[in-house]
Motif scaffolding. Structure first.
Motif, short mmCIF file in Angstrom:
data_model
loop_
_atom_site.label_atom_id
_atom_site.label_comp_id
_atom_site.label_asym_id
_atom_site.label_seq_id
_atom_site.Cartn_x
_atom_site.Cartn_y
_atom_site.Cartn_z
N GLY A 39 0.80 -1.23 0.00
CA GLY A 39 0.00 0.00 0.00
C GLY A 39 0.82 1.27 0.00
O GLY A 39 0.30 2.34 -0.29
N GLN A 40 2.11 1.16 0.33
CA GLN A 40 2.97 2.35 0.36
C GLN A 40 3.24 2.85 -1.06
O GLN A 40 3.38 2.06 -1.98
CB GLN A 40 4.30 2.01 1.04
CG GLN A 40 5.28 3.16 1.10
CD GLN A 40 4.76 4.34 1.90
OE1 GLN A 40 4.44 4.19 3.06
NE2 GLN A 40 4.63 5.49 1.26
N TRP A 41 3.29 4.15 -1.23
CA TRP A 41 3.62 4.76 -2.51
C TRP A 41 5.11 5.05 -2.57
O TRP A 41 5.71 5.49 -1.58
CB TRP A 41 2.86 6.07 -2.71
CG TRP A 41 1.41 5.85 -3.01
CD1 TRP A 41 0.37 5.78 -2.12
CD2 TRP A 41 0.83 5.64 -4.30
NE1 TRP A 41 -0.80 5.55 -2.78
CE2 TRP A 41 -0.56 5.47 -4.12
CE3 TRP A 41 1.35 5.60 -5.59
CZ2 TRP A 41 -1.43 5.25 -5.18
CZ3 TRP A 41 0.48 5.38 -6.65
CH2 TRP A 41 -0.90 5.22 -6.44
N VAL A 42 5.70 4.80 -3.74
CA VAL A 42 7.11 5.11 -3.98
C VAL A 42 7.21 5.84 -5.31
O VAL A 42 6.39 5.66 -6.20
CB VAL A 42 8.00 3.84 -3.98
CG1 VAL A 42 8.11 3.24 -2.59
CG2 VAL A 42 7.51 2.80 -4.97
N LEU A 43 8.23 6.68 -5.42
CA LEU A 43 8.50 7.38 -6.67
C LEU A 43 9.59 6.62 -7.38
O LEU A 43 10.69 6.42 -6.85
CB LEU A 43 8.92 8.83 -6.39
CG LEU A 43 8.84 9.80 -7.55
CD1 LEU A 43 7.44 9.85 -8.17
CD2 LEU A 43 9.25 11.20 -7.10
N VAL A 44 9.29 6.13 -8.60
CA VAL A 44 10.14 5.20 -9.33
C VAL A 44 10.78 5.88 -10.53
O VAL A 44 10.10 6.54 -11.32
CB VAL A 44 9.32 3.97 -9.79
CG1 VAL A 44 10.16 3.03 -10.63
CG2 VAL A 44 8.72 3.25 -8.58
N PHE A 45 12.09 5.72 -10.64
CA PHE A 45 12.86 6.21 -11.78
C PHE A 45 13.60 5.02 -12.37
O PHE A 45 14.38 4.37 -11.68
CB PHE A 45 13.90 7.25 -11.34
CG PHE A 45 13.31 8.51 -10.78
CD1 PHE A 45 13.22 9.65 -11.56
CD2 PHE A 45 12.87 8.57 -9.47
CE1 PHE A 45 12.69 10.83 -11.04
CE2 PHE A 45 12.35 9.74 -8.94
CZ PHE A 45 12.26 10.87 -9.73
N LEU A 46 13.37 4.74 -13.65
CA LEU A 46 14.09 3.68 -14.36
C LEU A 46 14.11 2.36 -13.59
O LEU A 46 15.15 1.72 -13.45
CB LEU A 46 15.52 4.14 -14.67
CG LEU A 46 15.61 5.39 -15.55
CD1 LEU A 46 17.06 5.86 -15.63
CD2 LEU A 46 15.06 5.12 -16.93
N GLY A 47 12.96 1.96 -13.06
CA GLY A 47 12.83 0.66 -12.41
C GLY A 47 13.31 0.59 -10.98
O GLY A 47 13.33 -0.49 -10.39
N ALA A 48 13.68 1.73 -10.39
CA ALA A 48 14.16 1.74 -9.01
C ALA A 48 13.40 2.80 -8.21
O ALA A 48 13.26 3.94 -8.66
CB ALA A 48 15.65 2.02 -8.96
N ALA A 49 12.92 2.41 -7.04
CA ALA A 49 12.26 3.38 -6.15
C ALA A 49 13.35 4.27 -5.56
O ALA A 49 14.33 3.79 -5.02
CB ALA A 49 11.50 2.65 -5.05
N ARG A 50 13.15 5.57 -5.68
CA ARG A 50 14.14 6.52 -5.16
C ARG A 50 13.64 7.29 -3.96
O ARG A 50 14.41 7.92 -3.27
CB ARG A 50 14.52 7.54 -6.25
CG ARG A 50 15.01 6.94 -7.52
CD ARG A 50 16.51 6.68 -7.48
NE ARG A 50 16.95 5.93 -8.62
CZ ARG A 50 17.44 6.44 -9.73
NH1 ARG A 50 17.55 7.73 -9.85
NH2 ARG A 50 17.83 5.67 -10.71
N GLU A 51 12.30 7.26 -3.75
CA GLU A 51 11.73 8.04 -2.65
C GLU A 51 10.42 7.41 -2.21
O GLU A 51 9.63 6.95 -3.04
CB GLU A 51 11.48 9.48 -3.15
CG GLU A 51 10.98 10.43 -2.13
CD GLU A 51 10.76 11.84 -2.70
OE1 GLU A 51 10.10 12.63 -2.01
OE2 GLU A 51 11.22 12.13 -3.81
N VAL A 52 10.18 7.40 -0.91
CA VAL A 52 8.90 6.97 -0.35
C VAL A 52 8.05 8.24 -0.26
O VAL A 52 8.51 9.27 0.24
CB VAL A 52 9.10 6.35 1.05
CG1 VAL A 52 7.76 5.99 1.66
CG2 VAL A 52 9.99 5.11 0.95
N ILE A 53 6.82 8.17 -0.80
CA ILE A 53 5.97 9.37 -0.84
C ILE A 53 4.59 9.06 -0.26
O ILE A 53 4.18 7.91 -0.16
CB ILE A 53 5.84 9.91 -2.29
CG1 ILE A 53 5.23 8.87 -3.23
CG2 ILE A 53 7.19 10.40 -2.80
CD1 ILE A 53 4.95 9.39 -4.64
N SER A 54 3.87 10.12 0.07
CA SER A 54 2.50 9.99 0.58
C SER A 54 1.54 9.79 -0.59
O SER A 54 1.87 10.06 -1.75
CB SER A 54 2.11 11.26 1.35
OG SER A 54 2.02 12.36 0.45
#
Length: 106
Positions: A39-54
């Motif tokens: 359920g957690q949202w992550v910001l993904v760049f080129l197949g890798a999560a770089r930041e946990v976001i709301s």
């Protein structure tokens, strides 16, 4: 240019997660953010999560991406609606730039 895509964690195993955006699932590397709960949202760049976001931040990014897609298609869209978090807001300088600006004025 690299765009971050908000995705929601569906399942997590070690340093990878199955994440979903608009009904499409992707295997995502979590090495930079660590294991995340379903359920957690992550910001993904080129197949890798770089930041946990709301979820609120995920919605803002999704709306911005919709605006970019609309402009690329040449559609007339109410961009103020898609960038509602930026309307009637003055840009703010980061603290390190404020300090630099203040020292140059003195």
């Amino acid at each position: 240019m690299c765009l971050g895509i908000p995705m929601q964690v569906v399942s997590c195993q070690g340093s990878t997660a199955l994440c979903e955006i608009q009904g499409v699932q992707h295997q995502i590397d979590l090495s930079l953010v660590g294991g995340q709960p379903v359920g957690q949202w992550v910001l993904v760049f080129l197949g890798a999560a770089r930041e946990v976001i709301s979820s609120e931040r995920a919605k803002q990014v999704q709306q911005a991406l919709l605006a970019v897609e609309s402009v690329m298609r040449g559609e007339a869209t109410d961009l103020d609606l898609l960038f509602a978090d930026l309307v009637n807001r003055e840009p703010k300088l980061p603290d390190h730039l404020k300090a630099s600006l203040e020292s140059s004025v003195d």
